[in-house]
Design an enzyme around this catalytic site. Structure first.
Site: not given
Ligand code: ATP
Ligand code: F6P
Ligand code: MG
Length: 493
Positions: A145, A234, A265
């Site tokens: 996000g 993240g 977060d």
């Molecule tokens: N366990 C995993 N192994 C490989 N790639 C992953 C894994 N989990 C998530 N990804 C990839 O990482 C990218 C971002 O993951 P995600 O949408 O969960 O956001 P995030 O990095 O956790 O950030 P946010 O805090 O916004 O959720 C996506 O493109 C997803 O496909």
């Molecule tokens: O609506 P989106 O883009 O999936 O993002 C929502 C998520 O983004 C976060 O702020 C993490 O970046 C989470 O707390 C929330 O669930």
């Protein structure tokens, strides 16, 4: 054998879940330290390429003399005072010496809560580098996000790469998706392109969830000739970075994969805070203040504000603390009931009777046990949460109607307004230092590492150590207790 116990209890500390220590062994501390050192060792290019050449850094601390980046075999800065970081410089991970496991927020390793020093690696420029700048093609990708500060970090990575002498710098559009989608072209980056991007929120490169698998991403890296990849995201993004690193080294590609933790977060282990978090808390003040004014100006007014926080209630907790206007703060880590004599609604009735108005701050991941599960997931396989904000609003209206007490309920969900804004000054500085350090880590030859602020100093962490689980608010921490003192809320269960 006694299992490492109190450290496991603390969800914000280093996880030792697979380690067993015999505390009757007089050398247990040494063993613990050896284990810790091994876990926090930074993967280095020489692990796979023992003969990899190093050379004096092209990053000159003393920049008073303008130098050419067309090296023609001469890379030296010619400086006498270096000011580089020694590879053995360390930062102390934990600074409180708890004397009993019952002390608030205690993170103990043994039942006696003995002091054990834990050192992590200090971030910063090294005297020797393992990439020739003219042979580097660096790429930046922003995933997950949005978060305030993404553009600031992109900008600093580009600027620092150029100072090392890198000429080929590209952005991958729309997160990991940009590696697979043929229609999304690489974005060429330079100081000129990024000069003013930090003046607005969002990401110059775009973000996304989901996308291709690791093999496809590494195929794409090989095809494009990328040998430094900076990944801003993240927990999920870092899990991806870890998998990309493993696959690259399995294929014996001399590639450095560096993370920069991004999340409003604040749910990343081991660091003081992530960039964008402070800004998010500051922005949340506007919503909280509006809810307070609405509630305070209405007869029996109740303001409800939902803030982000899928697993962790940091924004809600800090937002409540900062505003001083919240009567009830609800976070995912602390269970509560809405209904019943000790539930939220009954406390709201008490507040209306005694104060005339009330303000509730609820984190999006709070009280999920009260909602119907959908089993739906987003493109990254994150569970789609039920809407606790709307549910709390509806139940509050229903409850006051049922008990025949007038209540004027106003609900505010500022979610995307909080994420899309530009960083404040302190986050701006954090982004700057993190972006610069990410580049220093890559040139130093490290990979599968991420950068963070630790007790006000900057450190490199191995990625697996920061993503073993999301960092959570510890309900036994002083900060949560301070929040309760500030709101005056009782146990709501
Ligand atoms: N366990 C995993 N192994 C490989 N790639 C992953 C894994 N989990 C998530 N990804 C990839 O990482 C990218 C971002 O993951 P995600 O949408 O969960 O956001 P995030 O990095 O956790 O950030 P946010 O805090 O916004 O959720 C996506 O493109 C997803 O496909
Ligand atoms: O609506 P989106 O883009 O999936 O993002 C929502 C998520 O983004 C976060 O702020 C993490 O970046 C989470 O707390 C929330 O669930
Ligand atoms: Mg995630």
């Amino acid at each position: 054998m006694v299992r490492v116990f109190a450290e496991l209890k603390s969800q914000s500390s280093t996880s030792m879940s697979n380690t067993s220590i015999d505390f009757s062994d007089p050398n247990w501390k040494t063993k613990f330290n050896e284990d810790f050192e091994a876990r926090f060792r930074l993967p280095h290019i020489t692990d796979v390429f023992p003969d990899a050449d190093s050379m004096p850094s092209t990053f000159c601390i003393n920049m008073r003399i303008r130098r050419s980046t067309d090296f023609s075999g001469n890379y030296s800065c010619g400086e006498e005072k270096h000011g580089y970081i020694n590879d053995n410089d360390k930062v102390l991970l934990k600074t409180i010496r708890y004397s009993s496991p019952t002390s608030a927020g205690a993170e103990c390793i043994d039942p006696g809560c003995n002091w054990v020093e834990k050192w992590v690696h200090r971030a910063g420029p090294r005297e020797k580098i393992y990439f020739k700048p003219e042979e580097v093609k660096a790429a930046i990708v922003t995933c997950g996000g949005l978060c305030p500060g993404l553009n600031d970090v992109i900008r600093q990575i580009v600027i620092t790469l150029e100072i090392y002498g890198v000429k080929k710098i590209v952005g991958i559009p729309f997160g990991y998706r940009g590696f697979s989608d043929k229609e999304m072209a690489e974005v060429e980056l330079s100081r000129r392109v990024v000069q003013n991007i930090h003046l607005s929120g969002g990401s110059l490169l775009g973000v996304s969830r989901g996308g291709p698998g690791v093999n496809e991403i590494v195929d794409s890296l090989e095809r494009r000739g990328i040998n430094m990849l900076f990944v801003l995201g993240g927990n999920g993004t870092h899990a991806g970075a870890n998998a990309i690193h493993n696959e690259c080294w399995k294929r014996r590609l001399k590639v450095s994969i560096i993370g920069v933790p991004k999340t409003i977060d604040n749910d990343i282990l081991l660091m003081d805070k992530t960039f964008g978090f402070d800004t998010a808390v500051e922005e949340a003040q506007r919503a909280i203040n509006s809810a307070y004014i609405e509630a305070h100006s209405a007869y029996h007014g109740i303001g409800i504000v939902k803030l982000m926080g899928r697993d962790s209630g940091f924004i809600a907790m800090q937002g409540s603390l900062a505003s001083g206007q919240i009567d009830i703060c609800l976070i995912p880590e602390v269970p509560f009931n809405l209904h019943g004599p000790r539930g939220v609604l009954s406390h709201l009735k008490y507040l209306i009777e005694t104060k005339g108005s009330a303000v509730v701050c609820v984190a999006e991941g709070a009280g999920q046990n009260l909602l119907q599960k959908t089993n739906a997931t987003d493109a990254s396989k994150n569970i789609v949460l039920g809407d606790i904000g709307v549910y709390t609003q509806q139940e509050t209206k229903k409850y006051f109607k049922e008990i025949g007490v007038h209540a004027d309920v106003k609900y505010i969900d500022p979610t995307y307004m909080i994420r899309a804004c530009r960083v404040n000054a302190s986050d701006g500085i954090l982004c700057t230092v993190l972006g610069q350090n990410a580049v220093h880590g890559a040139f130093a030859g490290y990979s599968d590492i991420t950068v963070g602020i630790c007790n006000t100093h900057f450190a490199f962490f191995p990625i697996p150590e920061v993503i073993s689980h999301p960092r959570l608010v510890d309900p036994n921490s002083r900060m949560w207790h301070r929040c309760l003192t500030s709101t005056g809320q009782p146990d709501l269960i």
